[in-house]
Design an enzyme around this catalytic site. Structure first.
Site, mmCIF file in Angstrom:
data_model
loop_
_atom_site.group_PDB
_atom_site.id
_atom_site.type_symbol
_atom_site.label_atom_id
_atom_site.label_comp_id
_atom_site.label_asym_id
_atom_site.label_seq_id
_atom_site.Cartn_x
_atom_site.Cartn_y
_atom_site.Cartn_z
ATOM 1 N N ASP A 82 0.839 -1.204 0.000
ATOM 2 C CA ASP A 82 0.000 0.000 0.000
ATOM 3 C C ASP A 82 0.875 1.257 0.000
ATOM 4 O OD1 ASP A 82 0.896 -0.198 2.580
ATOM 5 O OD2 ASP A 82 -1.085 -0.068 3.530
ATOM 6 N N SER A 83 2.216 1.049 -0.016
ATOM 7 C CA SER A 83 3.132 2.171 -0.262
ATOM 8 C C SER A 83 2.864 2.761 -1.643
ATOM 9 C CB SER A 83 4.591 1.710 -0.150
ATOM 10 O OG SER A 83 4.804 0.524 -0.879
ATOM 11 N N ASP A 96 -1.037 -6.057 -0.174
ATOM 12 C CA ASP A 96 -1.491 -5.444 1.085
ATOM 13 C C ASP A 96 -3.000 -5.248 1.094
ATOM 14 O OD1 ASP A 96 0.518 -4.948 2.954
ATOM 15 O OD2 ASP A 96 1.257 -3.192 1.862
ATOM 16 N N LYS A 99 -1.207 -9.426 2.670
ATOM 17 C CA LYS A 99 -0.482 -8.983 3.870
ATOM 18 C C LYS A 99 -1.406 -8.059 4.650
ATOM 19 C CE LYS A 99 3.229 -6.021 3.791
ATOM 20 N NZ LYS A 99 2.731 -4.881 4.583
ATOM 21 N N GLU A 133 -1.650 -5.623 8.446
ATOM 22 C CA GLU A 133 -0.884 -5.002 9.541
ATOM 23 C C GLU A 133 -1.574 -5.217 10.888
ATOM 24 O OE1 GLU A 133 -0.073 -0.841 8.792
ATOM 25 O OE2 GLU A 133 0.873 -1.262 6.864
ATOM 26 N N GLU A 162 8.945 -4.214 10.642
ATOM 27 C CA GLU A 162 9.410 -2.927 10.110
ATOM 28 C C GLU A 162 9.989 -2.043 11.208
ATOM 29 O OE1 GLU A 162 6.698 -1.045 7.411
ATOM 30 O OE2 GLU A 162 7.881 0.810 7.331
HETATM 31 O O1 KIV Z 1 3.548 -1.125 1.652
HETATM 32 C C1 KIV Z 1 4.731 -1.493 1.694
HETATM 33 O O2 KIV Z 1 5.544 -1.193 0.801
HETATM 34 C C2 KIV Z 1 5.155 -2.283 2.840
HETATM 35 C C3 KIV Z 1 6.632 -2.519 2.995
HETATM 36 C C4 KIV Z 1 7.259 -1.322 3.576
HETATM 37 C C5 KIV Z 1 6.917 -3.736 3.787
HETATM 38 O O3 KIV Z 1 4.361 -2.694 3.622
#
Ligand code: KIV
Length: 272
Positions: free
Chosen positions: A52-53, A91, A121, A123, A190
């Protein structure tokens, strides 16, 4: 270049488990589009994270919170089309799994069904157990994410290193066991002290992939735009830049502008 890694035809969650057992480090990078995913897959990356970056590096938001499920599905679908070898993890974006396990399951199902990705993924620790359990019961592999969890940035108030204090370190260790016991196939840690990263990786049977979690974990992940030097204003200690692409792109574009303005481009051979 590891010959062990070259032998792998398709990376699965089982392959990652095997890599941990055989102490072969796991390489993981983000990607959000077809062309880049194709290049990094051909280069032999083990895991591609459609993170989600994307909210910050692709869409220009200040945090990861605004990105939507539909936008993540768009990015993930583009990546999956390019990938032949890597495991593709996506994510679950903010607001699509917290507090409502049914919604968590339907978000995860949409990602798997509409993109063809291999895992999701998510969080958080014990507080999202119900969502993780429900997703896992549908046969969807789940990667956990602890430590600095950017979707909770407004709770933390800052992007500084997490779990330096004893209480938070103990909670993180406990949460990592919770995630393993629930059935997560791997965990991302992280921005935490390296000693804690090493301890978690040593205690858990599942692979632990770090970003700013030191060298004692089972693998490393970076945001591709950061390690290629496309992003410019982000230089945490854990980031190693392998290229300075923003400078190279800038120079190539200036060269092009000059060639267009002076009439040098196109030349005789570049036209019909
Ligand atoms: O969204 C992302 O890029 C991440 C990484 C920083 C692990 O969760």
């Amino acid at each position: 270049m590891s010959t062990e890694s070259n032998k792998i035809v398709r990376v699965t969650t089982h392959v990652l488990q095997e890599m941990k057992l055989r102490r072969i480090k796991i390489s993981m990078l983000t990607a959000y589009d077809y062309s880049i995913a194709k290049i990094i897959d051909q280069a032999g990356i083990d895991v591609i994270l459609v993170g989600d970056s994307a909210a910050t590096v692709m869409a220009g938001y200040q945090s990861t919170l605004p990105i939507t499920l539909n936008e993540m599905i768009y990015h993930a679908g583009s990546v999956v089309k390019a990938v032949k070898r890597a495991l593709v993890v996506v994510d679950l974006p903010f607001g699509t799994y917290q507090g409502n396990s049914k919604e968590a399951l339907s978000s995860a199902i949409r990602i798997m069904k509409e993109t063809g990705a291999h895992a999701i993924k998510i969080e958080g620790g014990a507080e999202i157990s119900e969502s993780i359990t429900r997703i896992l019961t549908a046969g969807i592999p789940v990667m956990g994410h602890l430590g600095l969890t950017p979707q909770s940035i407004h709770k933390f108030g800052t992007y500084v290193v997490r779990a330096r204090e004893k209480d938070e370190a103990e909670k993180l260790l406990e949460d990592s066991h919770v995630l393993q016991n629930l059935g997560c196939f791997a965990i991302v840690l992280e921005k935490i002290p390296s000693a804690l990263g090493k301890q978690v990786a040593g205690e858990l049977k599942i692979p632990v992939v770090g970003i700013g979690a030191g060298s004692g974990v089972d693998g490393q992940v970076l945001v591709l735009h950061d390690m290629l030097g496309i992003t410019q204003d982000f230089s945490p200690r854990f980031l190693r830049r392998y290229l300075h692409l923003s400078e190279e792109i800038n120079s190539a574009v200036q060269h092009y502008i000059n060639d267009v303005k002076t009439g040098d481009f196109p030349n005789e051979k570049e036209q019909y």
